[in-house]
Design a protein around this motif. Sequence first.
Motif, short mmCIF file in Angstrom:
data_model
loop_
_atom_site.label_atom_id
_atom_site.label_comp_id
_atom_site.label_asym_id
_atom_site.label_seq_id
_atom_site.Cartn_x
_atom_site.Cartn_y
_atom_site.Cartn_z
N LYS A 1 61.90 41.41 7.04
CA LYS A 1 61.64 42.42 6.98
C LYS A 1 62.99 43.30 7.52
CE LYS A 1 56.82 43.05 5.85
NZ LYS A 1 55.25 43.78 6.20
N ARG A 2 63.51 43.96 7.02
CA ARG A 2 65.01 44.78 7.13
C ARG A 2 64.58 45.17 9.37
NH1 ARG A 2 68.21 46.73 3.86
NH2 ARG A 2 67.27 47.57 2.41
N HIS A 3 62.94 45.65 9.12
CA HIS A 3 62.77 46.65 10.45
C HIS A 3 63.27 45.11 11.92
CE1 HIS A 3 58.49 46.33 9.09
NE2 HIS A 3 58.98 45.72 10.28
N LEU A 4 62.77 44.09 11.10
CA LEU A 4 62.60 43.13 12.70
C LEU A 4 64.01 42.53 12.54
CD1 LEU A 4 59.48 40.33 11.27
CD2 LEU A 4 59.69 41.91 13.05
N ARG A 5 64.63 42.58 11.74
CA ARG A 5 66.00 41.95 11.82
C ARG A 5 66.39 43.84 12.80
NH1 ARG A 5 69.14 41.24 6.40
NH2 ARG A 5 66.58 42.30 5.21
N ALA A 6 66.66 44.54 12.16
CA ALA A 6 66.75 45.46 13.09
C ALA A 6 66.70 45.25 14.07
CB ALA A 6 65.88 46.88 12.61
N ALA A 7 65.09 45.23 14.80
CA ALA A 7 64.81 44.87 16.39
C ALA A 7 65.62 43.70 17.29
CB ALA A 7 63.34 44.49 15.79
N LEU A 8 65.94 42.22 16.23
CA LEU A 8 66.02 41.39 16.97
C LEU A 8 67.83 40.64 17.14
CD1 LEU A 8 65.02 38.34 14.35
CD2 LEU A 8 64.65 38.51 16.88
N ILE A 9 68.38 42.35 16.43
CA ILE A 9 69.73 43.51 16.76
C ILE A 9 69.66 44.26 17.78
CG2 ILE A 9 71.41 44.65 15.81
CD1 ILE A 9 71.80 43.95 13.45
N GLY A 10 69.08 44.62 18.25
CA GLY A 10 68.46 44.69 19.69
C GLY A 10 68.15 44.45 20.79
N ILE A 11 67.17 43.17 20.26
CA ILE A 11 67.61 42.05 21.50
C ILE A 11 68.14 41.34 22.01
CG2 ILE A 11 66.41 40.19 22.06
CD1 ILE A 11 63.69 41.92 20.40
N ALA A 12 68.97 40.88 20.78
CA ALA A 12 70.32 40.51 21.34
C ALA A 12 71.43 41.42 21.32
CB ALA A 12 71.26 39.88 19.34
N PHE A 13 71.09 42.88 21.89
CA PHE A 13 72.34 43.52 21.88
C PHE A 13 71.96 43.25 24.14
CE2 PHE A 13 73.63 47.48 23.67
CZ PHE A 13 75.16 47.24 23.39
N LEU A 14 70.36 43.20 23.94
CA LEU A 14 70.02 43.57 25.68
C LEU A 14 70.30 42.18 25.83
CD1 LEU A 14 66.32 45.27 24.93
CD2 LEU A 14 69.06 46.22 25.77
N ILE A 15 70.60 41.52 25.40
CA ILE A 15 70.97 39.96 26.76
C ILE A 15 72.33 39.78 26.15
CG2 ILE A 15 70.98 37.75 25.46
CD1 ILE A 15 68.29 37.91 24.94
N ALA A 16 73.30 40.51 25.12
CA ALA A 16 74.55 40.37 25.43
C ALA A 16 74.48 41.52 26.81
CB ALA A 16 75.16 41.85 24.29
N VAL A 17 73.95 42.97 27.16
CA VAL A 17 74.58 43.75 28.17
C VAL A 17 74.59 42.46 29.42
CG1 VAL A 17 73.62 45.20 29.43
CG2 VAL A 17 73.84 45.80 26.55
N LEU A 18 73.19 42.23 29.69
CA LEU A 18 72.99 41.30 30.56
C LEU A 18 73.72 40.30 31.03
CD1 LEU A 18 69.19 41.47 30.71
CD2 LEU A 18 70.76 42.26 31.97
N SER A 19 73.62 39.56 30.16
CA SER A 19 74.65 38.42 30.28
C SER A 19 76.68 38.88 29.81
CB SER A 19 74.58 37.55 29.41
OG SER A 19 74.70 37.94 28.33
N SER A 20 76.77 39.83 29.58
CA SER A 20 78.38 39.48 29.46
C SER A 20 79.14 41.22 30.05
CB SER A 20 78.58 39.96 27.86
OG SER A 20 79.93 40.74 27.85
N SER A 21 79.70 40.55 31.82
CA SER A 21 80.12 41.92 31.56
C SER A 21 81.21 42.93 31.16
CB SER A 21 81.10 40.88 33.15
OG SER A 21 82.33 40.42 32.77
N PHE A 22 82.12 42.25 30.32
CA PHE A 22 82.66 42.41 28.91
C PHE A 22 82.27 43.82 27.89
CE2 PHE A 22 84.54 43.22 24.71
CZ PHE A 22 85.88 43.47 24.82
N ILE A 23 80.66 43.25 27.99
CA ILE A 23 79.98 44.16 27.37
C ILE A 23 79.65 45.53 28.38
CG2 ILE A 23 77.96 45.08 26.04
CD1 ILE A 23 79.00 42.75 24.30
N ARG A 24 79.44 45.21 29.64
CA ARG A 24 79.03 46.63 30.78
C ARG A 24 80.30 46.94 30.73
NH1 ARG A 24 75.93 42.20 32.62
NH2 ARG A 24 77.59 41.80 33.94
#
Length: 429
Positions: free
Chosen positions: A2-25
Amino acid sequence: MKRHLRAALIGIAFLIAVLSSSFIRENIFYSVIATLVLLELLYLRTSLKEEKCDRFLITFIFITFIAAKIFFPQVDPISLVVRTASLLAFFLLNLVLLIGPWSRFSERIRRLYFYRRHLGVTVFLLGSLHAAIIFSSYFSFSLRDTFSSPFTFYGFTAWFIFLWLAASSWDFLQKAVPSWGWKSLHAALFLLYMGAGYYFYTLQQADPAVNTHLGIILLFAGLWIVVAPYSLIRKIMQTYVFGWKQLHVLIYIAYLSILLHAWLGVISLQNVWLKGLFWLSPIIVFGSHLAGWIKRGQEDRTINQSIQATNQEFHDGGKRFIALALVKDFQEGKGKKFYVGKQPIAIFKQGNSFFAISNLCAHQKGPLYQGRFSEGVVECPWHYWTYNLKDGSFLGKEKFCLPVYETRVRDGILFVSEEPVNKEKVRHP
Ligand code: FES
């Protein structure tokens, strides 16, 4: 998926990127904007009403971030994102808490009930964005530094609760996890939180205000136990409460924590107008709950008075039948709420027949009498679970029944059996 699940996964992936990538921060503002654009694209070609709500929400968040950038150009990107995310999360959290009481007064707001969990997950994602940036950029991933002040610990309390509320709002889990699973989870989370509270306490012992904060945390613990399985919440609601639903009552602890977090962190340092505006939100939230309870109490009193005015009963085949109302007071296809003893029931008229079923939907206790009714089936107005009114059975994969009652008409009056006719079969999942 479902689309809202894909949206939530994008949100979670972004949070992981914030925590793991200084470039994103380092490019946090544009990274947030890029993620929101990606989410906009995901919902570009949707025609479903529910998904249009998601799209509206994403656009609202997108516009708020852009507006923050335009109106506060002097603020550094990290602070800008941290503040905007927290403001949005707080605003949406208030909205989540207001939908329930306001839906008692407005049919339009009641339609938003279904959408409430999407708002809740959005609150979690925005709160997590706020926390991820602070944890990585301000505290360099140090738990000790993060728990160095009570205000961050209250923020952690709210985040920890939102995490589990968001995870357990997934339909699949709500249906797949058995009752004992929720009880175990409830207990495990409580112990985990108490462990974190103890850690915070050991770090804070030098602070003279530590006992005040310890008192508040113990108060939270007390509230937590009150809503835990087998506890007061069941007695208050006088009915079965789903394990995950009991978890969701923790939202009030999360709300109190957020208030303390915001107050100790920034609001107490602001001018009197901002302080007033801030305290207005809990006043509106708790005032609306109070108004909703009063309205419900008035409605129930009117119903009980009309039953007492009819004041008739008869016995047949060992069963007691209680008069509810005049037949002419019912409209075809439109439900009415009554009480049999303390049990709320919903009555529906179809031609010359009447159906009586428990008014409490098994999902979240939605009021079935307000649901759509057709051909002996009622659909709950909150999240659209459906029930067969003849035997109370749930029309879905789960096998369970709500109580249904026998109806009789005598001298233009509708009577209903005191006991459910499917008492032996009534089973909650
Ligand atoms: S309360 Fe959710 S479907 Fe009824």
